[in-house]
Design an enzyme around this catalytic site. Structure first.
Site, PDB file in Angstrom:
ATOM      1  N   ARG A  30      -0.641  -7.923   4.549  1.00 51.71           N
ATOM      2  CA  ARG A  30       0.277  -8.863   3.885  1.00 51.71           C
ATOM      3  C   ARG A  30       1.619  -8.974   4.592  1.00 51.71           C
ATOM      4  NH1 ARG A  30      -2.980  -8.656  -0.604  1.00 51.71           N
ATOM      5  NH2 ARG A  30      -2.504 -10.134  -2.261  1.00 51.71           N
ATOM      6  N   HIS A  82     -10.882 -12.164   8.132  1.00 49.94           N
ATOM      7  CA  HIS A  82     -10.758 -11.742   6.731  1.00 49.94           C
ATOM      8  C   HIS A  82     -10.742 -12.974   5.823  1.00 49.94           C
ATOM      9  CE1 HIS A  82      -8.956  -9.785   3.198  1.00 49.94           C
ATOM     10  NE2 HIS A  82      -9.200  -8.618   3.771  1.00 49.94           N
ATOM     11  N   GLU A  95       0.800  -1.232   0.000  1.00 47.65           N
ATOM     12  CA  GLU A  95       0.000   0.000   0.000  1.00 47.65           C
ATOM     13  C   GLU A  95       0.830   1.278   0.000  1.00 47.65           C
ATOM     14  OE1 GLU A  95      -0.498  -2.604   2.007  1.00 47.65           O
ATOM     15  OE2 GLU A  95      -2.520  -3.332   1.563  1.00 47.65           O
TER      16      GLU A  95
HETATM   17  C1  UD1 Z   1      -6.849  -5.889   0.036  1.00 50.67           C
HETATM   18  C2  UD1 Z   1      -5.919  -4.702  -0.197  1.00 50.67           C
HETATM   19  C3  UD1 Z   1      -5.525  -4.065   1.129  1.00 50.67           C
HETATM   20  C4  UD1 Z   1      -6.735  -3.726   1.962  1.00 50.67           C
HETATM   21  C5  UD1 Z   1      -7.602  -4.957   2.117  1.00 50.67           C
HETATM   22  C6  UD1 Z   1      -8.866  -4.597   2.839  1.00 50.67           C
HETATM   23  C7  UD1 Z   1      -4.322  -4.782  -2.080  1.00 50.67           C
HETATM   24  C8  UD1 Z   1      -3.049  -5.317  -2.561  1.00 50.67           C
HETATM   25  N1  UD1 Z   1      -4.689  -5.163  -0.837  1.00 50.67           N
HETATM   26  O1  UD1 Z   1      -6.131  -6.920   0.696  1.00 50.67           O
HETATM   27  O2  UD1 Z   1      -4.794  -2.875   0.882  1.00 50.67           O
HETATM   28  O3  UD1 Z   1      -6.315  -3.276   3.234  1.00 50.67           O
HETATM   29  O4  UD1 Z   1      -7.952  -5.467   0.818  1.00 50.67           O
HETATM   30  O5  UD1 Z   1      -9.534  -5.719   3.313  1.00 50.67           O
HETATM   31  O6  UD1 Z   1      -4.998  -4.059  -2.766  1.00 50.67           O
HETATM   32  N2  UD1 Z   1     -11.157 -12.820  -0.689  1.00 50.67           N
HETATM   33  C9  UD1 Z   1     -12.367 -13.450  -0.853  1.00 50.67           C
HETATM   34  N3  UD1 Z   1     -13.503 -12.683  -0.818  1.00 50.67           N
HETATM   35  C10 UD1 Z   1     -13.488 -11.361  -0.633  1.00 50.67           C
HETATM   36  C11 UD1 Z   1     -12.246 -10.724  -0.453  1.00 50.67           C
HETATM   37  C12 UD1 Z   1     -11.087 -11.470  -0.494  1.00 50.67           C
HETATM   38  O7  UD1 Z   1     -12.427 -14.649  -1.011  1.00 50.67           O
HETATM   39  O8  UD1 Z   1     -14.560 -10.732  -0.620  1.00 50.67           O
HETATM   40  C13 UD1 Z   1      -9.910 -13.629  -0.734  1.00 50.67           C
HETATM   41  C14 UD1 Z   1      -9.592 -14.159  -2.136  1.00 50.67           C
HETATM   42  O9  UD1 Z   1      -9.010 -15.420  -2.031  1.00 50.67           O
HETATM   43  C15 UD1 Z   1      -8.576 -13.130  -2.643  1.00 50.67           C
HETATM   44  C16 UD1 Z   1      -7.813 -12.851  -1.354  1.00 50.67           C
HETATM   45  O10 UD1 Z   1      -8.797 -12.814  -0.338  1.00 50.67           O
HETATM   46  O11 UD1 Z   1      -7.760 -13.636  -3.671  1.00 50.67           O
HETATM   47  C17 UD1 Z   1      -6.967 -11.604  -1.362  1.00 50.67           C
HETATM   48  O12 UD1 Z   1      -7.693 -10.483  -1.799  1.00 50.67           O
HETATM   49  P1  UD1 Z   1      -6.891  -9.149  -2.256  1.00 50.67           P
HETATM   50  O13 UD1 Z   1      -7.893  -8.097  -2.612  1.00 50.67           O
HETATM   51  O14 UD1 Z   1      -5.871  -9.499  -3.275  1.00 50.67           O
HETATM   52  O15 UD1 Z   1      -6.082  -8.730  -0.978  1.00 50.67           O
HETATM   53  P2  UD1 Z   1      -6.524  -8.452   0.510  1.00 50.67           P
HETATM   54  O16 UD1 Z   1      -5.633  -9.240   1.378  1.00 50.67           O
HETATM   55  O17 UD1 Z   1      -7.996  -8.639   0.642  1.00 50.67           O
HETATM   56  N1  UDP Z   2     -15.052  -3.950   8.703  1.00 51.47           N
HETATM   57  C1  UDP Z   2     -16.294  -4.558   8.484  1.00 51.47           C
HETATM   58  N2  UDP Z   2     -16.441  -5.879   8.840  1.00 51.47           N
HETATM   59  C2  UDP Z   2     -15.438  -6.601   9.387  1.00 51.47           C
HETATM   60  C3  UDP Z   2     -14.170  -5.975   9.571  1.00 51.47           C
HETATM   61  C4  UDP Z   2     -14.015  -4.655   9.208  1.00 51.47           C
HETATM   62  O1  UDP Z   2     -17.239  -3.919   8.012  1.00 51.47           O
HETATM   63  O2  UDP Z   2     -15.645  -7.784   9.686  1.00 51.47           O
HETATM   64  C5  UDP Z   2     -14.881  -2.543   8.302  1.00 51.47           C
HETATM   65  C6  UDP Z   2     -14.222  -1.637   9.324  1.00 51.47           C
HETATM   66  O3  UDP Z   2     -15.165  -1.083  10.215  1.00 51.47           O
HETATM   67  C7  UDP Z   2     -13.549  -0.603   8.462  1.00 51.47           C
HETATM   68  C8  UDP Z   2     -13.164  -1.381   7.211  1.00 51.47           C
HETATM   69  O4  UDP Z   2     -13.996  -2.531   7.201  1.00 51.47           O
HETATM   70  O5  UDP Z   2     -14.433   0.434   8.069  1.00 51.47           O
HETATM   71  C9  UDP Z   2     -11.711  -1.744   7.260  1.00 51.47           C
HETATM   72  O6  UDP Z   2     -11.437  -2.718   6.312  1.00 51.47           O
HETATM   73  P1  UDP Z   2     -10.111  -3.581   6.343  1.00 51.47           P
HETATM   74  O7  UDP Z   2      -9.626  -3.702   7.737  1.00 51.47           O
HETATM   75  O8  UDP Z   2     -10.421  -4.816   5.572  1.00 51.47           O
HETATM   76  O9  UDP Z   2      -9.125  -2.715   5.452  1.00 51.47           O
HETATM   77  P2  UDP Z   2      -8.105  -1.509   5.771  1.00 51.47           P
HETATM   78  O10 UDP Z   2      -8.885  -0.401   6.399  1.00 51.47           O
HETATM   79  O11 UDP Z   2      -7.022  -2.045   6.643  1.00 51.47           O
HETATM   80  O12 UDP Z   2      -7.577  -1.171   4.412  1.00 51.47           O
END
Ligand code: UD1
Ligand code: UDP
Length: 366
Positions: free
Chosen positions: A210, A241, A132
């Protein structure tokens, strides 16, 4: 004027929802088009439903356990097709995900102006958070208007040579979203939270970064096990998550402990209710670091550095990293020492007044 809002993950959707609602109030002066990359699927859809957003485009790019390069490549090509078709005057992106970085790049290639919401956050460490910190620096280079949430983020942008007249300090739109849902009536007993005992002190935990994959996650789970065993009067609630790198460790390490409840990702409304009910929040999330201080909840941040120093300066957020001893020590202090707890549980809100979206849209219209 046509404005195309592009987002893809849960936090972007939460933070863009109030902006989209504000854009919709000015339909006489502008056309608002919404495109989701769907970098997230289930976690994005939860937010779209809550805020009744029906995207005009859904690129459906999520794949299980996707790599950064795969997300980037799929988003970039598919976004280009949308930009070609819509040819907006502005795109709006929010934050620092891969969706943000690719959308800004795709717009730049077509010489379309970019407005960056939540601009100027910096940890000054290339790998924390990864990827990020670099995503948001790329977004900054490509943007024409920078909506900085705080004076600190504005200063970061000025130091990088961004012209003052391209920066507007707006507050963070997460506070707009939080204020909209925090006071809604909520029926706890008929909700996904029904089984959570409200007579115990609740510790809300989330983690997904990550740079914490692997050993740091194992350490975080070890600290939570220590706390659960040491304090039978607490209940740890952890909505996990969906990233498989997170789910697998958390479920195998914490799945079978009486005073720990693992949940599927919660919809935003129950998550906010749970935060309101919590004694303490332990997280590596960016958004939760911003929301919890507004609700007077102390936050221990499972990271070595943060791009959100405002909560630390206000005294409601502490960086504890991922050493299990340090996490357990800092949490114990807040569980046992009322003075320390009260020092950190002052309701302060360094991130905005709930009117960030209004400022963003009014700036775009002038
Ligand atoms: C992403 C963002 C991170 C953000 C986070 C919020 C990038 C590189 N990372 O991380 O900055 O803080 O989202 O939560 O942009 N998956 C599902 N269903 C979902 C979402 C995710 O199955 O609705 C699983 C899938 O296997 C997917 C994996 O999570 O491939 C990773 O998703 P990805 O968007 O690449 O990264 P995050 O770890 O979610
Ligand atoms: N959040 C949610 N459900 C959850 C966990 C988080 O709605 O089970 C909300 C939280 O209140 C915040 C946002 O998701 O507004 C944060 O998302 P996340 O932690 O995935 O990403 P980041 O903010 O670290 O990018």
């Amino acid at each position: 004027m046509k404005i195309l809002s592009i987002f893809g993950t849960r936090p972007e959707a939460i933070k863009m929802a109030p902006v989209i609602a504000e854009l919709n109030k000015h339909r006489d002066k502008l056309t608002s088009v919404v495109c989701v990359t769907a970098q997230h699927r289930e976690m994005l859809d939860q937010v779209l439903t809550l805020f009744a957003i029906q995207p005009h485009y859904d690129l459906g790019i999520m794949q299980p356990n996707q790599s950064l390069a795969q997300v980037t490549a799929r988003a970039l090509t598919k976004l280009d097709e949308v930009l070609e078709k819509e040819n907006p005057d502005w795109i709006l992106v929010q934050g620092d995900t891969t969706t943000v970085m690719t959308a800004a790049l795709a717009a730049f290639y077509r010489r379309i102006r970019v407005g960056h919401v939540e601009a100027g956050l910096r940890s000054f460490d290339k790998f924390q958070p990864f990827p990020e910190e670099i995503n948001r620096k790329i977004a900054t280079s490509l943007s024409d208007l920078h909506f900085a949430p705080t004076a600190v983020s504005r200063q970061n942008l000025l130091r990088e040579g961004i012209a003052d007249q391209q920066i507007v300090v707006t507050g963070n739109t997460v506070i707009d979203a939080l204020l909209q849902v925090a006071e809604k009536p909520y029926d706890w007993l008929n909700s996904p939270l029904a089984a959570i005992p409200r007579d115990k002190r609740i510790l809300l935990v989330t983690a997904h970064r990550r740079e914490n994959f692997g050993a740091p996650f194992v350490n975080i789970c070890a600290a939570l096990r220590t706390l659960a065993a040491g304090y039978p009067d607490i209940h740890i609630v952890y909505p996990v998550h969906l990233n498989p790198n997170v789910k697998s460790v958390v479920q195998s390490s914490l799945g079978d402990i009486q005073n720990i409840t693992l949940l599927e990702p919660l919809e935003y409304l129950p998550l906010v209710q749970l935060m309101k009910q919590s004694y303490l929040v332990i997280t590596d999330s960016g958004g939760i670091q911003e929301e919890a201080p507004g609700l007077g909840k102390p936050v221990l941040v499972l990271r070595e550095v943060t791009e959100r120093p405002e909560g630390i300066a206000a005294g409601t957020v502490k960086l504890v990293g991922t050493d299990p001893g340090k996490i357990a020590y800092e949490a114990s202090l807040l569980l046992e020492n009322q003075f320390e707890y009260e020092k950190m549980s002052q309701a302060v809100n360094p991130y905005g007044d709930g009117r960030a979206s209004e400022r963003i849209v009014s700036c775009l219209m002038t």
